[in-house]
Design an enzyme around this catalytic site. Structure first.
Site, PDB file in Angstrom:
ATOM      1  N   CYS A 112     101.136  43.105  25.562  1.00  0.00           N
ATOM      2  CA  CYS A 112     100.794  42.425  26.976  1.00  0.00           C
ATOM      3  C   CYS A 112      99.531  42.990  27.537  1.00  0.00           C
ATOM      4  CB  CYS A 112     101.975  43.092  27.881  1.00  0.00           C
ATOM      5  SG  CYS A 112     102.433  41.661  29.186  1.00  0.00           S
ATOM      6  N   HIS A 148     106.634  41.212  24.631  1.00  0.00           N
ATOM      7  CA  HIS A 148     107.115  42.765  24.486  1.00  0.00           C
ATOM      8  C   HIS A 148     107.894  42.800  23.543  1.00  0.00           C
ATOM      9  CE1 HIS A 148     105.536  44.737  28.297  1.00  0.00           C
ATOM     10  NE2 HIS A 148     105.640  43.333  28.703  1.00  0.00           N
ATOM     11  N   GLU A 160     108.887  45.439  21.895  1.00  0.00           N
ATOM     12  CA  GLU A 160     109.795  46.757  21.969  1.00  0.00           C
ATOM     13  C   GLU A 160     111.188  46.310  22.683  1.00  0.00           C
ATOM     14  OE1 GLU A 160     107.244  45.905  23.821  1.00  0.00           O
ATOM     15  OE2 GLU A 160     107.186  46.787  25.741  1.00  0.00           O
TER      16      GLU A 160
HETATM   17  N1  GLN Z   1      99.298  43.081  34.297  1.00  0.00           N
HETATM   18  C1  GLN Z   1      99.437  42.292  32.993  1.00  0.00           C
HETATM   19  C2  GLN Z   1      99.712  40.962  33.654  1.00  0.00           C
HETATM   20  O1  GLN Z   1     100.499  40.929  34.844  1.00  0.00           O
HETATM   21  C3  GLN Z   1      99.978  42.828  31.943  1.00  0.00           C
HETATM   22  C4  GLN Z   1     101.441  43.035  32.406  1.00  0.00           C
HETATM   23  C5  GLN Z   1     102.209  43.768  31.238  1.00  0.00           C
HETATM   24  O2  GLN Z   1     101.484  44.466  30.590  1.00  0.00           O
HETATM   25  N2  GLN Z   1     103.445  43.914  31.129  1.00  0.00           N
HETATM   26  O3  GLN Z   1      99.735  39.795  33.209  1.00  0.00           O
END
Ligand code: GLN
Length: 536
Positions: A384, A510, A512
């Site tokens: 992410c 994600h 995970e």
């Molecule tokens: N801050 C980033 C976004 O909002 C990544 C979010 C995250 O890593 N879950 O896109």
């Protein structure tokens, strides 16, 4: 199938006794006997969901496939049971009140005074039984967050007290977890806190059927007898939960202690045969017998609390067992990484993971970590914000866009390589306004990720606002950072790789959240494989 059985799990004396793990373990044991099981968590705080909670305070926010931001215990449920949970599996006081107040505003209560009993308790009961309405499950385990005796938990305790009568005594079981502290000075284990805690439950009208006592030492027969006598339970219903080296041992210990058998007995179901735990045991054996160690640097800013990266850590445990190695994850605080010390801070790791996150703080350290991994050809996984950092890094250092950034951190950059989608630009609220939950992703033939997954189409979970800005896609492709995962519906970039590098993968989703004991995540398995290669 007979009627659905409900098991309620409460906790006393202190928090952090491992109610979530015990609930998940019981679920696993019932499942291993061939039953269909789901687990639900009731959280007594007033936040509508944990999405807005600080990870320092509450640990990771777990995201389900249907896009619910939930308590991290749901992660344990999914990892132990290999099931998908949903919004219905996590209920908070905030959500309960929100729906009761909405109904009140609509006039649904026909002028009645709206009260905790019956209106709040009825709403709790509705949410608990909601999962059972389609008769899909043999067992629904409901874990009640907080500690018995807290003001916040009272309506929940009252609601489940009533449920015992609504659903029938033979369809409900109560498990209560407590702590048996060891007093070093007198060399004794103390049962008084347990007695008090059960007393509080009794005052609230609940007689527990089974007690699970958390302890650092073995509980002998006499102690169990004493607890049984004072707390009004069968002696065999006093179960010890001793500290173990891995949470994945807990189902095995709970089975030895007879937790599942006792619950089944209380629910008037057959309990004589033992559950089939072959696969589980194999996993635990591998976990404990792997000798070789792989060291991964996890670069993030919430490193003070282990729980902030719970699912990532567990995914590494699963993937390590598959590869027969112990994965040692070392937290590297992104705020402490500077141009001067980066090669020293990241030296000697077999792989580098740049973690998810929000906001400006620590971002420079993360970008430096990416440069280090790219230049030194260290296996890299960016998740992410980790992918977003990899994109920013490549933009700045390879494409020469000096001010390349995400508009989350710099809204005026001339190279907004990470940006909001048009339709998101008007959103000002923080809660529940991200791209959340499962989306499809089609994989590029011949890519690292396609090789890892062994399939062309996957579904992975998201939790973010910002996206790769496709206006820059051609420049990236031309210079060696390529999209290998694309959302087939809207063309958003979901995965990027750098083909010249031994293993460089960044995912907008994600992975995970989807790793379980029985189905470890392919990307974590492949990342660890690459780290093993790198070590050689
Ligand atoms: N801050 C980033 C976004 O909002 C990544 C979010 C995250 O890593 N879950 O896109």
């Amino acid at each position: 199938m007979g009627s659905t059985k409900y098991v309620f799990v409460t906790g006393g004396v202190t928090s952090s006794l491992g109610k979530g793990i015990v609930s998940a373990s019981l679920g696993r044991l019932l499942q291993a006997r061939g039953y269909k099981v789901t687990i639900q968590k009731l959280d007594p705080y007033i936040n509508v969901d944990p999405g807005t909670l600080n990870p320092y305070e509450h640990g990771e926010c777990y995201v389900t496939d249907d896009g619910a931001e939930t308590d991290l215990d749901l992660g344990h449920y999914e990892r132990f049971l290999d099931i998908q949970t949903s919004q219905a599996n996590n209920v908070t006081t905030g959500r309960i009140y929100q729906s009761v107040i909405n109904k009140e505003r609509k006039g649904d209560y026909l002028g009645k005074t709206v009260q905790v009993i019956p209106h709040i308790t009825d709403e709790i009961k509705r949410r608990v039984t909601f999962l059972g309405r389609k008769k899909e499950y043999d067992f629904i385990i409901t874990e009640i967050g907080g500690t018995v005796g807290d003001i916040e938990s009272l309506p929940y305790i009252e609601a489940v007290r009533q449920l015992r009568w609504d659903l029938g005594v033979e369809n409900t079981a109560f498990i209560h977890l407590t702590l048996v502290p060891y007093l070093a000075a007198s060399g004794e284990l103390k049962t008084k806190p347990t007695q008090h805690s059960v007393k509080v439950l009794l005052e609230n009208g609940i007689q527990p059927d089974v007690l699970v006592l958390r302890s650092e030492h073995e509980l002998n027969k006499d102690l169990r007898k004493k607890v049984a006598l004072f707390c009004n339970v069968e002696q065999d219903a006093v179960i010890q939960s001793i500290d173990v080296s891995t949470i994945y041992e807990v189902p095995l210990l709970m089975q030895e202690e007879g937790l599942d058998a006792m619950v089944l007995k209380k629910l008037k179901m057959p309990f004589e045969e033992a559950p089939d735990l072959k696969e589980w045991k194999k996993f635990v054996d591998r976990l404990q017998s792997s000798k070789k160690e792989i060291r991964i640097a996890l670069v993030g800013k919430y490193v003070e609390l282990n729980d902030s990266y719970k699912s990532i850590l567990e995914s590494f445990t699963h993937a390590g067992a598959v590869n027969n190695v112990k994965v040692k994850v070392v937290f590297v605080h992104s705020e402490e990484v500077s141009e001067k010390n980066v090669s020293e801070k990241l030296a000697g790791y077999d792989g580098i993971l740049v973690a998810p996150g929000f906001g400006d703080r620590g971002i420079d350290g993360k970008i430096l970590a990416v440069t280090f991994a790219r230049e030194n050809k260290v296996p890299f996984l960016g998740i992410c914000l980790g992918l977003q950092c990899a994109i920013i890094e490549f933009g700045r250092n390879v494409l020469g866009f000096e001010d390349a950034h995400s508009t989350e951190m710099n809204s005026r950059t001339k190279h907004p390589v990470i940006d909001l989608m048009e339709e998101q630009k008007g959103i000002t609220e923080m809660g529940g306004t991200m791209r959340l939950g499962g989306y499809a992703c089609s994989l590029e033939k011949g890519s690292l990720v396609e090789e890892a997954y062994g399939t062309a189409l996957v579904r992975e979970r998201h939790r973010h606002r910002y996206e790769f800005n496709n206006d820059f896609l051609e420049s990236y492709k031309e210079h060696g950072m390529v999209p290998t995962g694309i959302n087939p519906e809207n063309g958003l970039v979901e995965i990027m790789e750098q083909p010249g590098h031994p293993w460089f993968v960044g995912t907008q989703f994600h992975p995970e959240y989807r790793s379980t004991v029985l189905n470890p995540h392919p990307l974590f398995i492949a990342f660890i494989k690459a780290a093993i290669e790198n070590k050689k």
